[in-house]
Enzyme design. Structure first.
Site, PDB file in Angstrom:
ATOM      1  CB  VAL A  60      -0.759  -0.104   1.546  1.00  0.00           C
ATOM      2  CG1 VAL A  60      -2.073  -1.329   0.513  1.00  0.00           C
ATOM      3  CG2 VAL A  60      -0.726   0.041   2.320  1.00  0.00           C
ATOM      4  CE1 TYR A 151      -1.356   0.991  14.908  1.00  0.00           C
ATOM      5  CE2 TYR A 151      -2.564   1.984  16.180  1.00  0.00           C
ATOM      6  CZ  TYR A 151      -2.204   1.301  15.377  1.00  0.00           C
ATOM      7  OH  TYR A 151      -3.784   0.671  14.791  1.00  0.00           O
ATOM      8  CB  SER A 154       0.176   6.709  11.728  1.00  0.00           C
ATOM      9  OG  SER A 154      -0.084   6.017  12.679  1.00  0.00           O
ATOM     10  CB  ILE A 184     -10.394  -5.984  18.505  1.00  0.00           C
ATOM     11  CG1 ILE A 184     -11.164  -4.338  18.685  1.00  0.00           C
ATOM     12  CG2 ILE A 184     -11.252  -7.135  17.582  1.00  0.00           C
ATOM     13  CD1 ILE A 184     -12.350  -4.003  18.827  1.00  0.00           C
TER      14      ILE A 184
END
Length: 244
Positions: A60, A151, A154, A184
């Site tokens: 990506v 993280y 972003s 999760i």
């Protein structure tokens, strides 16, 4: 069967939350291109719906790779209706010891990858006058976590990118929304469930008093991909069990 006849691209769709979203889309009748560098567990999906699943090797962060991905979806399945930007990575490290390569890789995958995929998908969707783009953020986009500077930064940027893209693409018939998972028990969240001592420190922050399940994130993605969310645009949907 909310997505019958539709074509979806899910980046990061060969394992973890991306694969759960792909499975949910398949159950609702969509054809799905699972994009990732490696096939991982996509064979399980192919066994469930052999005529409606395709793995496309994709980076990506590479513009040509992303172009090839969207073109493949159109060529093989006849169009592109939904994009889920699920590919992501995390490189932990406090600011003073976070390396430049780790910072750059995190931003390139999480933010630049989202931009490239949304941009290329939008070119196909604009021509058809309709489409759904779902970016993926995180509960850490708006909450401080020591050691997660790259993280968190972003993912916060992904949310603002989503709102801006929604304002630009909404008039062209394309809804752009963001899915923001909390803790999760799949993908990156497995590190918490695998360490009870660590997880106990976070459990008290959840009003539902439990970790989320992968299918609950998939349900959120299905809502944003379906006609049920037709009047929602530029929204960040938090699926986090009431995280403080």
């Amino acid at each position: 069967m909310r997505l019958v006849g539709q074509v979806a691209v899910v980046t990061g769709g060969t394992r973890g939350l991306g694969m759960a979203i792909a499975r949910g889309f398949l159950a609702e009748g969509a054809s799905v291109v699972c994009a990732a560098r490696r096939p991982h567990d996509v064979g399980k999906l192919a066994a469930e719906a052999p005529d409606r699943v395709l793995h496309q090797p994709t980076d990506v962060t590479d513009e040509q790779s992303v172009r090839d991905l969207m073109a493949t979806a159109v060529r093989v399945f006849g169009g592109l209706d939904v994009l889920v930007c699920g590919a992501g990575t995390s490189r932990d490290g406090k600011v003073v010891r976070l390396s430049l390569p780790d910072w750059q890789e995190t931003v390139a995958t999480n933010l630049t990858g989202t931009f490239l995929c949304a941009k290329e998908a939008a070119t196909h969707m604009v021509a058809r006058g309709a489409g759904r783009i779902i970016t993926v953020s995180s509960s850490l986009a708006g909450r401080v976590a020591v050691g997660a500077a790259a993280y968190s930064a972003s993912k916060a940027a992904v949310e603002m990118f989503t709102r801006t893209a929604a304002a630009e693409l909404g008039p062209k018939g394309i809804n752009v929304n963001c899915l923001s998972p909390g803790y999760i028990d799949e993908g990156m969240g497995k590190r918490f469930s695998a360490r009870p001592d660590l997880w106990e420190k976070h459990l008290s922050r959840l009003s539902l008093n439990r970790m989320g399940l992968a299918h609950e994130i998939a349900d959120g993605a299905l809502f944003l991909a379906s006609a049920e969310s037709s009047y929602i645009n530029g929204h960040v949907l938090e699926v986090n069990g009431g995280l403080e």
